[in-house]
Write a protein that holds these residues in place. Structure first.
Motif, short mmCIF file in Angstrom:
data_model
loop_
_atom_site.label_atom_id
_atom_site.label_comp_id
_atom_site.label_asym_id
_atom_site.label_seq_id
_atom_site.Cartn_x
_atom_site.Cartn_y
_atom_site.Cartn_z
N ALA A 252 63.27 -28.95 50.18
CA ALA A 252 63.78 -27.59 50.04
C ALA A 252 65.31 -27.60 49.95
CB ALA A 252 63.31 -26.74 51.22
N TRP B 208 62.40 -14.83 36.72
CA TRP B 208 61.99 -15.82 37.73
C TRP B 208 63.14 -16.21 38.65
CZ3 TRP B 208 57.18 -15.50 38.56
CH2 TRP B 208 56.33 -15.13 37.53
N ALA C 186 63.00 -15.66 43.00
CA ALA C 186 63.00 -17.06 43.41
C ALA C 186 62.11 -17.30 44.63
CB ALA C 186 64.43 -17.49 43.72
N ALA C 187 62.22 -16.45 45.63
CA ALA C 187 61.50 -16.72 46.89
C ALA C 187 60.00 -16.65 46.71
CB ALA C 187 61.95 -15.74 47.97
N SER C 188 59.53 -15.67 45.96
CA SER C 188 58.08 -15.53 45.85
C SER C 188 57.46 -16.48 44.84
CB SER C 188 57.71 -14.09 45.50
OG SER C 188 58.48 -13.65 44.40
N SER C 189 58.28 -17.05 43.94
CA SER C 189 57.70 -17.88 42.88
C SER C 189 57.86 -19.38 43.12
CB SER C 189 58.31 -17.52 41.53
OG SER C 189 59.70 -17.76 41.53
N ALA C 190 58.64 -19.76 44.15
CA ALA C 190 58.80 -21.20 44.42
C ALA C 190 57.51 -21.76 45.01
CB ALA C 190 59.95 -21.41 45.40
N VAL C 191 57.30 -23.04 44.80
CA VAL C 191 56.12 -23.66 45.38
C VAL C 191 56.48 -25.06 45.88
CG1 VAL C 191 55.22 -24.59 43.20
CG2 VAL C 191 53.64 -24.04 45.02
N VAL C 192 55.92 -25.42 47.03
CA VAL C 192 56.14 -26.77 47.58
C VAL C 192 54.89 -27.59 47.31
CG1 VAL C 192 56.43 -28.12 49.69
CG2 VAL C 192 57.75 -26.02 49.36
N VAL C 193 55.06 -28.71 46.63
CA VAL C 193 53.92 -29.59 46.36
C VAL C 193 54.01 -30.77 47.32
CG1 VAL C 193 52.62 -30.80 44.58
CG2 VAL C 193 54.19 -28.98 43.93
N ARG D 12 51.12 -24.37 40.51
CA ARG D 12 52.30 -23.57 40.19
C ARG D 12 51.91 -22.28 39.47
NH1 ARG D 12 57.32 -24.77 36.12
NH2 ARG D 12 58.80 -23.39 37.15
N LYS E 182 50.76 -19.61 41.77
CA LYS E 182 51.87 -18.96 42.47
C LYS E 182 52.56 -17.94 41.55
CE LYS E 182 54.13 -18.87 46.36
NZ LYS E 182 54.80 -19.78 47.27
N LEU E 183 52.78 -18.33 40.31
CA LEU E 183 53.46 -17.45 39.36
C LEU E 183 52.63 -16.20 39.08
CD1 LEU E 183 54.63 -20.16 36.77
CD2 LEU E 183 56.09 -18.99 38.44
#
Lengths: 460, 460
Positions: free
Chosen positions: A45, A109, A113-120, A328, A331-332
């Motif tokens: 992050a 996007w 930013a906050a709602s569309s980020a994803v941690v893999v 991803r 999430k989008l």
């Protein structure tokens, strides 16, 4: 007496200080609770935020997988911008309106930013399959999300239809040709489309060089030929690429199969007039959220046999779609679905509508060039009559001597995609309106300069 | 006097309290600096960690894109485990050793959570291309990383070779057949392989039904036929799937083309005997890091024309590989490259070696079944003679009446992949050794039970 007074003051200060002690301790723990501790995801992050915070003057971006300079990530500048922080305008840079790269959605996007980020996570969905029980290779949640989106937007019926995922619409077009052409027929299926059409239909049909199907060109010409028999497969792009018009199939009848490419049937490019209800419809993430680089598309398929054959193509061609991309995309699309799509589609329609109004205004004073005519229509999604907002301008060079319209635009330092690419007339050129704002502004600047010279010449 | 004494004590406490206040304030700010503030990535990071922290008893995992129950993510259990927290062993569950799902590497990635996680921003690489300047569709850094990895492991030469990315090796095998078969030849190229071989070679060659190439089966049979002429394309899998043996092409000469599938040529499955130096070599992430679900592979190609045609196939088939997957792969390979690959390959070799030793021991007491013979070899990567550690056990049923070896194993509740699938003998069965530890333990348990009955029967 003074001592006693001093003593009381000291006790007073002590009490205040102790209260502050408690407050600070409480505050620290309250802070730690509010700012929950991250463990394994923190490094990634921090890295992502550090790279995102690099300033590129609004004309570029730094990426975590970019080529670093002396170990540090650097700006990758938009076309026609340069310098370390992308603040330099490159002189005489061509206005490149060739590609249909849907970057007009990028600012949306960044805003979300906050709602569309994803941690893999490193161990995320390593398996070939999604579950050890069923053999599915698509995310159940993503499929559900896509069905919900079509219901909310009202652009396609999904009931009683199977869903196939592909790498963008590209792979699904391939799969559909294979699935619709008969395996054991003595003659190959005839693949056709109406000019002007998306060139990939022809290129890929020819490339596979299969015994099962053969490219036959223009649909209406083929229809009028006397030697036509057997299965036909017609590509119908609606709204059409390049001209944004609604299309219907030319060929009908029991052996006429149709592949509906609805890539552009979203509220930013077209009024939603009714929910598409065809047997085989193809959509792509690229032209919905702008994530062309993710390569995800889906087909809605009514017939079980066709679905099974498309799945077979997928499994022999690439086995499945990337689980990283599916994660991803989920999430989008969850972001898109917020407030029934209002936030994204209002942004995207507004952007495209403004661009169309501005380019229309520019061309309105020209006699040398004309723009395709599109009418306002009632959009069931916006519940309003909406003005045209197509993905591409389809320009015609009107002067007799301007046979090569791309060449004419090139003299004004504009790169378009010639009509010939769409198997059409060289008098036409497609100009992409869906790239970044920087690209659009430069394009418009060049168009205005070109048209002003035209009237100048006329007055000379 | 007592008052003065009390006053001094009060002052003393006050001083202590003030010192504590300074300490707390300092500590709080030091904490905030050390625990840098996250903004837009925090929500995603918290979500990922919350899901990862759900306990599934070591026999399952919860995923952020899983199907939630009442809005909450739930455990997805490994095969043969059930219950809310995957703590229940499902009775009579078959030991499924069919698929080559490389989940033996999952624990490594859980151990390296911090370095392998990646945050994908909503606006990350939305474009079709990586850069507005060149037209590349592959990450420069990832390509560099892969070349470095081959150099470090010493399993393939990459100098003077182009690199093509594909969706796993699957898509690259497709691309390679198209690229190697002549476009304008009167007769199709003959595609062959040596039995037993990976069945996808045959299936995909036949599926495309192309004018350019035709599946001709067993390489040595085809070689001895009198009517062979024109181009041949031979698939050579080395080490081989299913039997783990090194392979060389059967066909040679100017019109004999070879596609080397080196999916299993990594230190966990095989000694690295020398750097492969062939014209067309294919590798896949699945069998390197275990990320089968990411669908990423690469080909190393010497000839520019072949490279260009493979690229053409890619661009018409799927346009490009997912940028999300390329980003994640880069992160994963950076972890692999740490300490010159030691950490991962020591873990992975140790795991596979132990499995092979245990299964060899189990079968050593059997007369009914035999295991393929593999010899220790000098591994240039480990700089040592290493014992065999293949991905699959290739079992033979030795009794005359056991013609259908899969059926024999099925009576012991073991699912293997029959030799017939590899176009081979039904007396053979492939058992996958690369799945999760849970799967391997159950498999071994069933094998031991089966073999103990065999000797019991012998003594009766």
């Amino acid at each position: 007496m003074a001592k006693i007074h001093g003593f009381n003051i000291a006790i007073g200060f002590l009490l205040i200080s102790v209260v502050i002690n408690f407050f600070l301790v409480y505050n620290h723990f309250a802070y730690r609770v509010a700012n929950q501790e991250l463990s394994w995801s923190k490094e990634a992050a921090l890295e992502a935020e550090a790279v995102a915070s690099i300033s590129c003057s609004g004309h570029g971006k730094a990426y975590i997988d970019g080529v670093p300079f002396e170990g540090v990530p650097v700006c990758e500048c938009n076309s026609c911008y340069g310098g370390k922080d992308c603040s330099q305008v490159l002189p005489d840079c061509p206005a490149d309106a060739d590609s249909g790269d849907p970057l007009f959605l990028e600012p949306f996007w960044v805003q979300h930013a906050a709602s569309s980020a994803v941690v893999v996570a490193g161990w995320h969905r390593m398996s070939y399959r999604f579950s050890s029980n069923d053999k599915s290779s698509i995310t159940v949640e993503l499929e559900k999300c896509i069905r919900e989106l079509h219901a909310v937007i009202g652009n396609a019926k999904t009931d009683g239809r199977y869903m196939v995922f592909g790498a963008g619409s590209t792979q699904l077009l391939n799969a559909a040709i294979y699935a619709l052409s008969p395996e054991d027929s003595p003659s190959p299926a005839s693949v056709v489309a109406s000019i002007p059409f998306y060139p990939v239909y022809k290129l890929e049909t020819e490339f596979y060089n299969s015994v099962q199907f053969k490219w036959q060109g223009e649909a209406s010409l083929w229809k009028n030929r006397s030697d036509t028999s057997g299965t036909s497969i017609e590509f119908v792009t609606s709204p059409n690429n390049p001209d944004g018009k609604f299309r219907k199939p030319v060929l009908t009848g029991p052996s006429a199969k149709t592949i509906y490419d609805h890539a552009y049937y979203w509220p930013h490019f077209s009024a939603i007039t009714s929910a598409a209800d065809e047997d085989l419809m193809i959509f792509t993430l690229s032209k919905l959220t702008g994530h062309a680089g993710s390569r995800l598309g889906w087909a809605l398929v009514k017939d079980e046999k066709v679905y099974t054959r498309m799945q077979m193509f997928m499994s022999l061609n690439t086995l499945a779609q990337s689980h990283d991309t599916q994660l991803r995309t989920l999430k989008l699309l969850k972001v898109v679905l917020k407030e029934r799509g209002r936030k994204m589609f209002e942004f995207s329609y507004k952007t495209m509508r403004e661009r169309w109004e501005r380019i229309s205004k520019s061309f309105s004073s020209s006699k040398r060039f004309s723009l395709q005519k599109l009418e306002p229509q009632y959009c069931t999604y916006f519940k309003n009559v909406t003005g045209p907002s197509p993905a591409y301008a389809w320009i015609k060079c009107e002067r007799e001597e301007d046979e090569e319209c791309t060449a004419v635009l090139q003299t004004a330092n504009i790169i378009g995609r010639g009509g010939i690419v769409f198997c059409g007339d060289t008098r036409y050129v497609r100009l992409s309106l869906i790239k970044r704002q920087d690209d659009f502004e430069l394009l418009l600047q060049r168009i205005d300069a070109m048209i002003s010279k035209e009237s100048g010449a006329a007055y000379m």
